[in-house]
Scaffold this active site. Sequence first.
Site, PDB file in Angstrom:
ATOM      1  N   LEU A   1       0.822  -1.206   0.000  1.00 51.06           N
ATOM      2  CA  LEU A   1       0.000   0.000   0.000  1.00 51.06           C
ATOM      3  C   LEU A   1       0.854   1.252   0.000  1.00 51.06           C
ATOM      4  CD1 LEU A   1      -2.679  -1.048   2.647  1.00 51.06           C
ATOM      5  CD2 LEU A   1      -2.939  -1.016   0.163  1.00 51.06           C
TER       6      LEU A   1
ATOM      7  N   ASP B   1       5.254   2.770   1.008  1.00 53.35           N
ATOM      8  CA  ASP B   1       6.604   2.518   1.506  1.00 53.35           C
ATOM      9  C   ASP B   1       7.022   3.738   2.312  1.00 53.35           C
ATOM     10  OD1 ASP B   1       8.956   1.261   1.940  1.00 53.35           O
ATOM     11  OD2 ASP B   1       9.683   1.335  -0.109  1.00 53.35           O
ATOM     12  N   GLY B   2       6.979   3.635   3.632  1.00 52.35           N
ATOM     13  CA  GLY B   2       7.233   4.782   4.482  1.00 52.35           C
ATOM     14  C   GLY B   2       8.696   4.942   4.849  1.00 52.35           C
ATOM     15  N   GLY B   3       8.951   5.857   5.802  1.00 50.08           N
ATOM     16  CA  GLY B   3      10.318   6.160   6.185  1.00 50.08           C
ATOM     17  C   GLY B   3      11.031   5.007   6.858  1.00 50.08           C
TER      18      GLY B   3
ATOM     19  N   THR C   1       7.317  -0.790   5.370  1.00 54.68           N
ATOM     20  CA  THR C   1       6.431  -0.952   4.224  1.00 54.68           C
ATOM     21  C   THR C   1       5.072  -1.435   4.721  1.00 54.68           C
ATOM     22  OG1 THR C   1       8.321  -1.535   2.838  1.00 54.68           O
ATOM     23  CG2 THR C   1       6.148  -2.091   1.993  1.00 54.68           C
TER      24      THR C   1
ATOM     25  N   LYS D   1       1.924  -2.949   8.802  1.00 55.44           N
ATOM     26  CA  LYS D   1       3.194  -2.245   8.622  1.00 55.44           C
ATOM     27  C   LYS D   1       4.342  -3.165   9.035  1.00 55.44           C
ATOM     28  CE  LYS D   1       3.820   2.118   9.918  1.00 55.44           C
ATOM     29  NZ  LYS D   1       4.106   3.291  10.785  1.00 55.44           N
TER      30      LYS D   1
ATOM     31  N   ASP E   1       5.150  14.206  11.992  1.00 56.83           N
ATOM     32  CA  ASP E   1       5.277  13.841  10.582  1.00 56.83           C
ATOM     33  C   ASP E   1       3.942  14.085   9.865  1.00 56.83           C
ATOM     34  OD1 ASP E   1       6.661  13.049   8.351  1.00 56.83           O
ATOM     35  OD2 ASP E   1       6.407  10.904   8.699  1.00 56.83           O
TER      36      ASP E   1
END
Length: 656
Positions: free
Chosen positions: A335, A337-339, A342, A357, A453
């Site tokens: 869904l 790809d974060g800091g 994923t 996550k 964030d």
Amino acid sequence: MRDVYDISTHICLFIIIIILLSERCCCIDQKYIDCAPSKCGKQNISFPFYIEGEQKPYCGVPGFAITCQDKIYPLLHIPEDNQSLLVEEIFDDNRTLRVSNADLRSDTGNNSCGAIRQIARNLTVRGDRFELIKDSRLVLLCNCSTDASLSTYEFDHCDGTTYLVMNGNDKKLDAAKRLCKLRGEAPVIMKNDQVITSLNYSTVMRRGFFLKWTATDCRECKESGGRCGMELDHFQFLCYCRDRPHYRNCTTNVAVKKTSKVILATVIVGASFVLMICLVTIICTYKGCGNLFTTFLANNTSSDIDDSASYFGVPVFSYKDLEEATQKFDPSKELGDGGYGTVYHGKLKDGREVAVKRLYENNFKRQEQFMNEIEILTRLRHPNLVLLYGCTSHRSHELLLVYEYIPNGTVADHLHGDRAENEPLTWHVRMHIAMETASALAYLHKSDVIHRDVKTNNILLDNSYTVKVADFGLSRLFPTAATHVSTAPQGTPGYVDPEYHQCYQLTDKSDVYSFGVVLIELISSMPAVDISRSRNEINLANLAVNRIQKCALDELIDPSLGYKSDPVIGRMTTSVAELAFRCLQLEKELRPTMDEVYECLLQIQAVDESKNAKPQPSPESENAVLLKNKTFPASPVTVMDNWTSSRSTTPSTSEF
């Protein structure tokens, strides 16, 4: 007994071989594989360039795509000039490449109109991507007056016009410019004293010229064994390594590969450990100590599920169940790809759809963020915050967080992503998004939490366009009596509070600044960071402040919203722009609080009398409902109680 011993020995040798091979053969990160250097014709293509259609966009920098025409000719497209350049040579050491005009590669004639036309185009490149090296140049002149000083030069003809091509360092060039009309210039590679004639300037043009690129240097990553790439959502450089993405270099790989002695020592220790286990197994086979060995393993192997079965009241899932729910973390289920992780779409055995996550690694820092997000989400209750269903044990070999699945993507998707064209957000939906997000953030601040964030990628939308603020991995519990928390700046480029970045002092006004960027995105439909904009306006905040100060809202507000055609929308968007301007002040004391921002949005919404919009409830409301006639039913299995906004009485001062 001899036969049993031989069999055990063979088994041990087999296990040792598997261990030695596993270092090379397993767990190689897919992006590391994807970003292997490729080849087009004779040219090796690697970061910052990537071959469009063959390599993933994250293997290079936006604007550095190479088209491999006929699988022979590497072409670099220059959108500013709407032409393609043939890449002749790439020099990674000094970040330079030799290019020529692709239209001239098949032109072998000496008296070429093609060369004249190319000089007349006056090649233009973006200064934030490439820099023209103009050590030598050809100058194109036309409509020259008759003069004896030009009698020694050879003129050429094209399209019924007479032209003169001269060396840019020719001593008579200034005089020629007075006698002729300047039509264009072109960078070339030649000796400064080379005489240009009608017989050779086409050849000189085909030789090409030099461009210097300005993208991030990849040397440190390459030297550590990695492959360079970009995290495209945030336009952030990443070093893709065999294990996972790193921010600068493959630090783990560097440590392992420092010397062959380290590798040899590791292998010897590992092999010795395996041999010891094999020896114990052989002894136990004849001494009857199998139960003892089994007990030892049971007591010293980490469990996938804690005995407590919950953290802070949230259920603990087994890794196996979540692996099955996401079909073994199938890439097609991604869904986002974060800091630091994923997110995958999954379906639990009880039928619930979830977002899982998967943190990049399981180390002390990640466990802190893991526990931090769990603790924060379980102490908060608000209809516009994403629900946490549970997690894996912190002793699991992978850290996983399980959230409710929000099916309608992110606000960023709808503003300037994949959904922007097919599902554009109307102004009234955008206004509700702003109000619901402000309500959630005001509630967080009243609960002593700073999100840290805030961005449109972390604002999710359900099918009725209700906001769900997500991703609390970087959030902080804020001491009640504190004015700020001293901590290293973290967040997403384009959204980070400049004062926080400079002074390392995190406050609730840092979220206000980030929300100001979100407001500008909502009224402009522009991304927070865009390198295609001019240097001083790559960050949307700078662009917005500049336009608002110049009263140039026409250049900021998305015209498709009806800014000019609908007076009510015109007043509302202008008011939101003014509010965003206050949020984006460099000094935090000049910014409003999130409570004040929320109240201001309520007043702006009241302008829209034609829609009979009811005022939004306070974020302190017992049953906060932010859209008309809308309810927020609880999830079938949820860790949240009824929506309340009780202030936290147990603030934490722990530092991340």
